[in-house]
Design an enzyme around this catalytic site. Structure first.
Site, PDB file in Angstrom:
ATOM      1  N   CYS A 137       0.829  -1.209   0.000  1.00 60.57           N
ATOM      2  CA  CYS A 137       0.000   0.000   0.000  1.00 60.57           C
ATOM      3  C   CYS A 137       0.863   1.259   0.000  1.00 60.57           C
ATOM      4  CB  CYS A 137      -0.927  -0.014   1.217  1.00 60.57           C
ATOM      5  SG  CYS A 137      -1.938   1.466   1.339  1.00 60.57           S
ATOM      6  N   CYS A 140      -0.372   4.149   2.049  1.00 59.85           N
ATOM      7  CA  CYS A 140      -0.182   3.993   3.503  1.00 59.85           C
ATOM      8  C   CYS A 140       1.287   4.226   3.871  1.00 59.85           C
ATOM      9  CB  CYS A 140      -0.550   2.592   3.973  1.00 59.85           C
ATOM     10  SG  CYS A 140      -2.041   1.909   3.250  1.00 59.85           S
ATOM     11  N   ASP A 141       2.221   3.690   3.069  1.00 63.00           N
ATOM     12  CA  ASP A 141       3.621   3.632   3.489  1.00 63.00           C
ATOM     13  C   ASP A 141       4.573   4.487   2.646  1.00 63.00           C
ATOM     14  OD1 ASP A 141       2.830   1.789   5.409  1.00 63.00           O
ATOM     15  OD2 ASP A 141       3.118   0.093   4.053  1.00 63.00           O
TER      16      ASP A 141
END
Ligand code: FAD
Ligand code: NAP
Length: 325
Positions: A137, A140-141
């Site tokens: 992701c 997300c990261d």
């Protein structure tokens, strides 16, 4: 531990689940949505959504899902912070589901909207370096790789969007694909090829993820699918974006599914083989897999559930009418 009874039990809170809930609540079915581990579903891990109808300007995935949830609650849906861990479909209807909390959910009808989850390559180092350079992701990261070298593996819409997103953080993004042609939509491909921060490696598979001296991801070992040659690519972060698998483990042996694990439904409908059990969204759809199609199927499931319950009521009322005559 409590028991919750509803006319329509909806498992999953992506676009399919929330849409089913909106229709069910407005039909006075007092639906319960069991949200699962990812309230809002897959769109909560993306940023720009520009193809969901009704919004001229780009909207953010998490915002869109919050709006759908608010709409479902506004019309009378009960949201449960729980994850279903087992279902009893043999002794229904009504159907029973048990939550991770120990709570029991009983639905006169059941709408399965458990969606899909990221697939992994299953090669050495991938699992071990998860959270230490390997992710599924970017939104997300990606932030953790500011100014660093990153790679994205895959050739579909997700992979291309992840690569484009990562250019917000990194000037050195490599897209690695196992063929020499992308599966992604043309408009996304155009953006990718125009972006000077992204380079592509064609006909390559990742053989392993290797740690550097600091224990975090250091490089990838690649194999050329045409020549068989191996090579390495130094990266700080690698994002696996090779698609998703339907979340149907709960229903193995209980409902028919295809070879990919997608739930079987009567063509053109959300009806499974069991009376009053419906499936909607990515859990049953390996072709379109879009927020709008998932929402549409959620709507269809709620409408069919309502009709199913109405038919049962009519059946139950018939003998009384005859007796009265
Ligand atoms: P999902 O969104 O997958 O939701 C599944 C739900 O089920 C989750 O809430 C989860 O918590 C719940 N669940 C699972 N198991 C259980 C359980 N045991 N108990 C209780 N709940 C459970 N589509 C577009 O149209 N436009 C886009 O721009 C777009 N961008 C995307 C970007 C990314 C990175 C990804 C991964 C997908 C994107 N998609 C996009 C596809 C879109 O997100 C999906 O098609 C859509 O979310 C499917 O909705 P769904 O309701 O079927 O399932
Ligand atoms: P996808 O379309 O199934 O693409 C998966 C990609 O990963 C393919 O290019 C595939 O290669 C590759 N792949 C699969 N297994 C692999 C393996 N073991 N090793 C190497 N490569 C592998 O999945 P997705 O991109 O996640 O998209 C899923 C759905 O969500 C699609 O319907 C998509 O349209 C939708 N979505 C839409 C948007 C949007 O509309 N903006 C954004 C994201 C996702 P091959 O091409 O060789 O098969």
């Amino acid at each position: 531990m409590a028991t919750h009874h509803t006319k329509m039990l909806i498992i999953g809170s992506g676009p399919a689940g929330y849409s089913a809930a909106i229709y069910a609540a407005r039909a006075m079915l007092e639906p319960i949505v069991v949200q699962g581990l990812q309230p809002g579903g897959q769109l909560t891990i993306t940023t720009d959504v520009e193809n969901y109808p009704g919004f001229r300007d780009v909207v953010q995935g998490p915002w869109l899902m919050e709006e759908m949830k608010a709409q479902a609650e506004h019309v009378g849906t009960r949201m449960m912070w729980d994850t279903i861990v087992s279902v009893d479909l043999e002794n229904g209807p009504p159907y029973k589901a048990i939550g991770d909390s120990g709570d029991e959910y009983i639905g006169d009808t059941l709408v399965i909207c458990t969606g899909a989850q990221a697939k992994w390559l299953g090669v050495p180092g991938e699992h071990e370096l998860g959270g230490k350079g390997v992710s599924a992701c970017a939104t997300c990261d990606g932030f953790f790789y500011r100014g660093k070298k990153v790679a994205v593996i895959g050739g579909g819409n997700t992979a291309v969007e992840e690569a484009l997103y990562l250019t917000n953080h990194s000037d050195d993004v490599t897209l690695i694909h196992r063929r020499d042609e992308l599966r992604a939509e043309k408009i996304l491909q155009d953006r990718l090829f125009k972006n000077p921060k992204i380079s592509t490696l064609w006909n390559k598979t990742v053989e392993s993820f290797q740690a550097g001296e600091d224990g975090a991801l250091g490089h990838l070992v690649l194999k050329d699918t045409q020549t068989g040659e191996t090579s390495t690519l130094e990266v700080d972060g690698a994002f696996v974006a090779i698609g998703h698998a339907p979340a149907t483990g709960l229903f193995k042996g209980k409902l028919a599914m295809d070879a990919g694990g997608y739930l079987d439904v009567e063509p053109g409908t959300p009806k499974t083989a069991l009376p009053g059990v419906f499936a909607a969204g990515d859990v049953t759809d390996h072709v379109y897999r879009q927020a709008v199609t998932a929402a549409g199927m959620g709507c269809m499931a709620a409408l069919d559930g309502e009709r199913y319950l109405a038919a049962l009521e009519d059946e139950a009322a018939e003998p009384e009418t005859e007796a009265a005559e």
